[in-house]
Design a protein around this motif. Structure first.
Motif, short mmCIF file in Angstrom:
data_model
loop_
_atom_site.label_atom_id
_atom_site.label_comp_id
_atom_site.label_asym_id
_atom_site.label_seq_id
_atom_site.Cartn_x
_atom_site.Cartn_y
_atom_site.Cartn_z
N ILE A 34 0.84 -1.21 0.00
CA ILE A 34 0.00 0.00 0.00
C ILE A 34 0.87 1.25 0.00
O ILE A 34 0.62 2.21 -0.74
CB ILE A 34 -0.95 -0.01 1.21
CG1 ILE A 34 -1.94 -1.18 1.11
CG2 ILE A 34 -1.71 1.31 1.31
CD1 ILE A 34 -2.82 -1.32 2.33
N ALA A 35 1.91 1.26 0.86
CA ALA A 35 2.80 2.42 0.94
C ALA A 35 3.47 2.68 -0.40
O ALA A 35 3.60 3.84 -0.84
CB ALA A 35 3.85 2.19 2.04
N ASP A 36 3.93 1.63 -1.06
CA ASP A 36 4.59 1.80 -2.36
C ASP A 36 3.63 2.39 -3.39
O ASP A 36 4.00 3.25 -4.19
CB ASP A 36 5.12 0.44 -2.84
CG ASP A 36 5.99 0.57 -4.07
OD1 ASP A 36 7.01 1.30 -4.02
OD2 ASP A 36 5.66 -0.05 -5.10
N ASN A 71 8.68 9.77 1.10
CA ASN A 71 9.00 8.63 1.96
C ASN A 71 7.78 8.30 2.80
O ASN A 71 7.08 9.20 3.27
CB ASN A 71 10.17 8.94 2.90
CG ASN A 71 11.43 9.28 2.15
OD1 ASN A 71 11.80 8.61 1.19
ND2 ASN A 71 12.11 10.35 2.58
N ILE A 72 7.55 7.01 3.01
CA ILE A 72 6.51 6.60 3.94
C ILE A 72 7.14 5.68 4.97
O ILE A 72 7.82 4.71 4.64
CB ILE A 72 5.34 5.90 3.23
CG1 ILE A 72 4.55 6.92 2.40
CG2 ILE A 72 4.40 5.23 4.24
CD1 ILE A 72 3.31 6.38 1.76
N MET A 73 6.91 6.02 6.24
CA MET A 73 7.44 5.25 7.35
C MET A 73 6.29 4.57 8.10
O MET A 73 5.20 5.12 8.21
CB MET A 73 8.19 6.17 8.32
CG MET A 73 9.55 6.63 7.79
SD MET A 73 9.49 7.72 6.30
CE MET A 73 8.88 9.27 6.99
N ASP A 74 6.57 3.37 8.62
CA ASP A 74 5.53 2.65 9.37
C ASP A 74 5.47 3.13 10.81
O ASP A 74 6.14 4.10 11.19
CB ASP A 74 5.75 1.14 9.28
CG ASP A 74 7.06 0.68 9.94
OD1 ASP A 74 7.67 1.49 10.67
OD2 ASP A 74 7.45 -0.48 9.72
N GLU A 75 4.70 2.44 11.63
CA GLU A 75 4.50 2.87 13.02
C GLU A 75 5.75 2.71 13.88
O GLU A 75 5.78 3.16 15.03
CB GLU A 75 3.33 2.11 13.66
CG GLU A 75 3.56 0.64 13.89
CD GLU A 75 3.29 -0.20 12.66
OE1 GLU A 75 3.32 -1.44 12.78
OE2 GLU A 75 3.05 0.37 11.57
N SER A 76 6.80 2.11 13.32
CA SER A 76 8.08 1.98 14.03
C SER A 76 9.12 2.97 13.52
O SER A 76 10.26 2.96 13.97
CB SER A 76 8.62 0.56 13.89
OG SER A 76 7.71 -0.39 14.42
N GLY A 77 8.72 3.80 12.55
CA GLY A 77 9.64 4.78 12.00
C GLY A 77 10.55 4.22 10.92
O GLY A 77 11.49 4.91 10.48
N ILE A 78 10.29 3.01 10.44
CA ILE A 78 11.09 2.40 9.39
C ILE A 78 10.56 2.84 8.03
O ILE A 78 9.34 2.83 7.80
CB ILE A 78 11.04 0.85 9.47
CG1 ILE A 78 11.51 0.38 10.86
CG2 ILE A 78 11.89 0.23 8.37
CD1 ILE A 78 12.94 0.69 11.17
N ILE A 79 11.47 3.25 7.13
CA ILE A 79 11.06 3.65 5.78
C ILE A 79 10.66 2.39 5.00
O ILE A 79 11.49 1.52 4.74
CB ILE A 79 12.19 4.38 5.05
CG1 ILE A 79 12.60 5.65 5.83
CG2 ILE A 79 11.76 4.76 3.63
CD1 ILE A 79 13.80 6.38 5.25
N ILE A 80 9.39 2.29 4.64
CA ILE A 80 8.89 1.10 3.94
C ILE A 80 8.59 1.38 2.47
O ILE A 80 8.34 0.45 1.70
CB ILE A 80 7.64 0.53 4.63
CG1 ILE A 80 6.51 1.57 4.70
CG2 ILE A 80 7.98 0.02 6.02
CD1 ILE A 80 5.20 1.01 5.24
N ALA A 81 8.60 2.64 2.09
CA ALA A 81 8.40 3.01 0.68
C ALA A 81 9.05 4.36 0.45
O ALA A 81 8.95 5.26 1.29
CB ALA A 81 6.92 3.05 0.32
N SER A 82 9.73 4.50 -0.69
CA SER A 82 10.42 5.75 -0.97
C SER A 82 10.75 5.84 -2.45
O SER A 82 10.94 4.83 -3.13
CB SER A 82 11.73 5.82 -0.16
OG SER A 82 12.48 6.96 -0.50
N GLY A 83 10.81 7.10 -2.92
CA GLY A 83 11.28 7.32 -4.29
C GLY A 83 12.77 7.08 -4.42
O GLY A 83 13.29 6.91 -5.52
N ASP A 84 13.47 7.04 -3.29
CA ASP A 84 14.90 6.76 -3.24
C ASP A 84 15.07 5.37 -2.64
O ASP A 84 15.01 5.19 -1.42
CB ASP A 84 15.61 7.81 -2.39
CG ASP A 84 17.12 7.61 -2.33
OD1 ASP A 84 17.61 6.64 -2.94
OD2 ASP A 84 17.79 8.41 -1.65
N ALA A 85 15.29 4.37 -3.48
CA ALA A 85 15.35 2.99 -3.02
C ALA A 85 16.45 2.76 -2.00
O ALA A 85 16.36 1.85 -1.16
CB ALA A 85 15.54 2.05 -4.21
#
Length: 372
Positions: free
Chosen positions: A6-8, A23-37
């Motif tokens: 979904i984030a991607d 960038n999209i981060m989850d509830e733990s602050g981990i980047i799970i989707a980004s334009g910069d791989a």
């Protein structure tokens, strides 16, 4: 709740509109989707701050060093059903991205809600189909049915009425139609069991309420404007008998009046008994009572029976002279030994006609439920 898939999707859709890195981060602050791989799976310390405070965070050149690995821009909480489920970050000059940050947040949350709704609708559809498959099986798994009903928070109680709807037009979206049905007649067990056939189970309704639900259902399909026919059973009081009721509804559709919108099993019950015989038994009886030499008169004989053995009315329905019909009836009597004008001898002739119709339709008396 906020998956990588979904984030991607949100990142791709948003970047396409803004032409900026997201960038999209989850509830733990981990980047799970980004334009910069290269930034995937890294901890975003700015997102952690947003999650802790529950409000947006602007990162500029003055405070950038406070947040390890952070870039200038704005980070906003993603909220769903009153909870923060993640953070979306927009890279750029803070004052510039601030102007459309709220819009990006709102769009992101809308996309997330829509995706979640679609997932829930699909889950509900699959759960419904599992229940229906078990209900119409010869030996239903009642434990599985009860588990799935609990998941949907649905309770079934007798009497049970099976309603099958044949729909000739499939240019509509199934989920849209199902939502309309639920909005109209309330929560019920309903789902497509084949491309053009819809199964609906009414539960716990007395006669008046059943008629009301049926009228509302009919009006719903009429508003959609496509051709449809409904097959309806008589109530059963044991959930394990829904299988038999389902097959009765099939027969109501199959051998009911083609021009009638609603056909009930009670209307065709006598004829339906013929369809539940073996093909071999039907063939032997029909061949003996109504031999092939008089098959050409089958339409005339059926019209005579449909007119309650009234020669004048039957001749009008057939657009033939009365004497022509009398000749044909006499011919049938000579060839078969049964007089169509005598009730006791008309009964086997009518049964033979129904058996011939059953052979044309190639009905199997032990046919199981449709497969998808």
């Amino acid at each position: 709740m906020l998956s990588r898939e979904i984030a991607d999707m949100i990142v791709k859709e948003t970047m396409h509109r803004l032409n900026r890195n997201i960038n999209i981060m989850d509830e733990s602050g981990i980047i799970i989707a980004s334009g910069d791989a290269a930034r995937l799976d890294q901890v975003h310390e700015g997102a952690l701050e947003v999650l802790r405070l529950g409000k947006p965070l602007m990162i500029d050149e003055a405070n950038q060093r406070r947040w390890k690995g952070a870039q200038t821009g704005i980070n906003l909480p993603i909220e769903l059903q009153g909870q923060i489920v993640g953070v979306i970050g927009i890279t750029g000059e803070p004052q510039e991205v601030r102007e459309f940050g709220g819009l990006v947040k709102m769009t992101t949350e809308l996309m997330l809600r829509q995706t979640l709704f679609m997932q829930q609708s699909e889950w509900k559809r699959q759960t419904m189909e599992t229940i229906i498959e078990e209900l119409i099986r010869g030996e239903p798994n009642n434990q599985l049915i009860d588990e799935r009903l609990d998941m949907l928070n649905v309770r079934l109680r007798p009497p049970f009425d099976v309603c099958l709807v044949d729909i000739q037009d499939r240019t509509f979206q199934s989920q849209t139609l199902m939502r309309q049905i639920e909005d109209t007649i309330g929560q019920t067990i309903a789902g497509f069991i084949s491309v053009n056939r819809l199964f609906i189970l009414f539960s716990g309704l007395d006669g008046a309420k059943r008629e009301l639900k049926l009228r509302l259902l009919r009006e719903t399909f009429q508003r959609w404007g496509f051709p449809f026919r409904i097959g309806l059973t008589e109530p059963v009081y044991d959930r394990n008998k829904v299988t038999g009721a389902y097959r009765e509804a099939e027969l109501a559709l199959l051998i009911g009046e083609p021009d009638r919108v609603i056909n009930t099993y009670s209307d065709i019950e006598s004829k339906a008994l013929i369809y539940q015989m073996s093909a071999h038994a039907r063939e032997r009886f029909a061949g003996r009572v109504f031999p092939e030499s008089v098959h050409k008169f089958a339409e005339s004989l059926q019209a005579f029976f449909d007119s309650n053995q009234n020669i004048t009315e039957a001749a009008k329905a057939l657009y033939i002279h009365r004497n022509t019909l009398i000749y044909r009836l006499r011919k049938i009597k000579r060839e078969t030994g049964y007089d169509p004008q005598l009730f006791q001898e008309a009964v086997p002739l009518q049964m033979a006609l129904w058996m011939l119709q059953a052979e044309v339709r190639r009905v199997r008396p032990a046919s199981g439920p449709h497969t998808k």
